[in-house]
Enzyme design. Sequence first.
Site, short mmCIF file in Angstrom:
data_model
loop_
_atom_site.label_atom_id
_atom_site.label_comp_id
_atom_site.label_asym_id
_atom_site.label_seq_id
_atom_site.Cartn_x
_atom_site.Cartn_y
_atom_site.Cartn_z
N HIS A 185 0.86 -1.30 -0.15
CA HIS A 185 0.09 0.04 -0.14
C HIS A 185 0.83 1.32 0.01
CE1 HIS A 185 -3.69 -1.97 0.29
NE2 HIS A 185 -3.49 -2.80 1.19
N HIS A 229 0.67 50.84 -27.55
CA HIS A 229 -0.48 50.64 -26.69
C HIS A 229 -0.03 49.34 -25.70
CE1 HIS A 229 -4.60 49.75 -25.51
NE2 HIS A 229 -4.60 50.98 -25.71
ZN LIG Z 1 -6.03 -5.82 -0.09
#
Ligand SMILES: [Zn+2]
Length: 439
Positions: free
Chosen positions: A265, A344
């Site tokens: 993870h 300008h």
């Molecule tokens: Zn898992």
Amino acid sequence: MPAPEFQHTVAKTASLSGTALHTGDKVTLKLHPAPVDHGIKFKRKDLQDEPTIDAKIENLKTVERATTIGEGSVRVHTVEHILSALSAMGVDNAIVEIDANEPPIGDGSAQGYVDLIKRAGVTAQDEPRRFFDVREPIHVESKTGALLVLLPADKFRISCTQAGPNNQFTQFLSMEVSPAVFEREIAPARTFVYYEDVKPLMDKNLIKGGSLENAIVVRGDAVLSKEPLRFGDEFVRHKILDIIGDLALVGRRIRGHIVAVKPGHATNADLARLITREQTRRSALAAPRTLPSGDGGLDADQVMQILPHRFPFLMVDRIISFETETKCIGVKTVTINEPFFQGHFPGHPVMPGVMQVEAMAQVASILLFKLAKTTSRIGYFMSADGVKFRKPVLPGDTIFIHAELTKSRGERLAKAKCYCVVNDSVVSEAELMFTFLDK
Ligand SMILES: [Zn+2]
């Protein structure tokens, strides 16, 4: 160009009940439809005011064993399996309502969520999907030997190598992720844990809902589970399931090939963060608006066959589209080399408002000439009403000049509503009246 893929949501609400892994409580999950560009949001029905949390990497809180997102003091744990199922089954927009701090763990796989999504049905919406296209390899790695490489590819593909301690249970699998493949090959793969890792948690009562019914436990060479392994390589399949779920936190579909070695993870989240950062950088660099390449436009030569104006007074580079006979969009790219910038203003170049009105008049004249089917006459300005200059136009801006004929009286008088747009905001507008005289 391939046909655009559209965003999808669920067709109707469907629900699922089960056990929360960490508390062991009963939890009911309701999956609701959501509008385009909503993304996936979790709603804590059990808390006061029912707060919602975006499933976005910015809200990632912890990656210990499972993926936890949160905002303020509100948390939702173990989001990766349902996010994996939603992403792989093609659901871009949905509300995941739960009456606990995590979705039901089911059997530790994503099977229950796939069934839930199928019960709800998946339906197309009318906005195109957002993608992250991989343009060059990006990679993340961890000190523990996890490595994720994202390579360019025109489909979403994952090739994953999983290896346990001492390279036990080394497994490899490579696949293109589609709803059918996910449902058959990935969704049934269950979570697996190592006995040495979960024993202390069980002793501390931190995974009250954990049992051999929702995880495979590996102890030494032994594989303990209520049900035999569903695949010989169930572990690598579950790793792929988790990668899809964690990368769903990007909020866009990934067009690329992920090569993962011993992923977890934490590294999945690192890659999601890196992709999000790259996407933010690209959005900042992106052209404000790309030129549509539809039929029916006019290039510079064709514009000059219609308009008598020439440098430095031709204020339309081309017509990008005619919506109807009475409506079109022209484009003018403003460069620092425009002669008017010299005066300008020196050191402070701003496109004069009257030049924008001139640009509107030229685009409106093209409509008139096309309608009259002759260029033997010349249009003269009679009046300009409701002229507003809302924002300065600067060198480098691309002006989209919208003109719509609102009235034409006989062959000689016409009115047009016009506005100039830069970066999707109106910079000037006017209602113009013309008369036509023979040259
Ligand atoms: Zn898992």
